[in-house]
Design a protein around this motif. Sequence first.
Motif, PDB file in Angstrom:
ATOM      1  N   ALA A  32      -7.222  -0.540   4.116  1.00  0.00           N
ATOM      2  CA  ALA A  32      -6.853  -1.169   3.073  1.00  0.00           C
ATOM      3  C   ALA A  32      -6.146  -2.594   3.349  1.00  0.00           C
ATOM      4  N   GLU A  37       0.725  -1.269  -0.069  1.00  0.00           N
ATOM      5  CA  GLU A  37       0.099  -0.091  -0.064  1.00  0.00           C
ATOM      6  C   GLU A  37       0.788   1.304   0.222  1.00  0.00           C
ATOM      7  N   ALA A  50       0.260   7.812   2.384  1.00  0.00           N
ATOM      8  CA  ALA A  50      -1.255   7.353   2.781  1.00  0.00           C
ATOM      9  C   ALA A  50      -1.544   7.544   4.098  1.00  0.00           C
ATOM     10  N   SER A  51      -2.582   8.064   4.673  1.00  0.00           N
ATOM     11  CA  SER A  51      -2.947   8.198   6.101  1.00  0.00           C
ATOM     12  C   SER A  51      -2.807   6.731   6.772  1.00  0.00           C
ATOM     13  N   ASP A 105      -6.368   5.111   6.037  1.00  0.00           N
ATOM     14  CA  ASP A 105      -6.343   4.647   4.462  1.00  0.00           C
ATOM     15  C   ASP A 105      -5.379   3.144   4.717  1.00  0.00           C
TER      16      ASP A 105
END
Length: 361
Positions: free
Chosen positions: A211, A196, A203-204, A207
């Motif tokens: 994912a 990811e 990306a937070s 998030d």
Amino acid sequence: MFETHTRQQILNESATISELDLEIVNALQINPRAEWSRIADALGLSGPTVARRWNVLAEQGLAWITPSPGQRYLSAGWSAFIQLSSLPGESEALIQRLCEVPAFGTVSMVTGSHDVFMDCFASSHEELMDIVTGAFPALPGITHREVVFVTKLYRQASEWRSGTLEPARARLVSTEAKPAPAGYSPDRLDAALLEELSKDGRASWADLGAACGVSPQTARRRVERFLASGYITLRCDASTAATRGLREVTLMLNVPAQFVDDIGRYFAAQTNCRLSAQVLGAQNLVVTLWVRDYLEAQAFERELAERAPGSIVISRQAVVRTYKRLGHILDESGRSLSVVPLPLWREGSGRAAETPAGSDP
């Protein structure tokens, strides 16, 4: 070659990068996941302004953040440099096929006795051997190949800095080094989080957790653990618009054994050094420099002769074009079009994992 006409038109609309953008990129080279407010304070801006400008850069493929091997990577994974020669009429097809292979992180067309220079990553020795023995027979046009295994890292590209920020501002975004945790074996969650992060290195936590099917707290704890371990780091890369005329040169060196560590560290200390690695092959040291004038390479060779008598330059390579950089497929201007995640770390990998990974809720 790798992008649609529509996508290329969009990218062509904004191929430039401002001085402020360069400062943001430099800040993220120093601290890739720094809070926007921290970067904003260093630059005298607001957090939303910095975030907005970064999002534009990322959307246009002008800059990106991705996982990269850390200083301890070679205790958990494996790496090699591969040089290929090919038939002239097959080079385009060959490079496209090479870019599709996840294990080949960076693929460049170069000058010299070989046509292609690339690095290769694997999560185990067996996997690396499979790639070296099995990946090439099915590829078109290869006439010669040379493989050298990376045995020691003195400096890698994630440690390179553009130097755009004034030193005082750079210190404001830097982090203090923390003691590395004990070694451990990665599991499926670690590998999923890395994949990811390959798509979006900023990306937070929410998030990332969503994912991978875990809480934001677990995602953060796991990411911070493998970053602190030194197996993996994060790296901010940018298109050629941000390098402002820098040219990439790689020297393949054979240095007498008693000098190789000193020379590896000497090159690693140079601000324009992107890579300094000890390898097992006809050469024992590979050095990549970003220079403004190719004559700079000769100056380094003179210094090498003085510091390590008996050293031999096996080959010199200038990059003509990089088609893939650390998993990111690039266009002619070095902008990221898409990403093929690297197999840096997989469940159960690791050749020096002292303790098993613990369970997280």
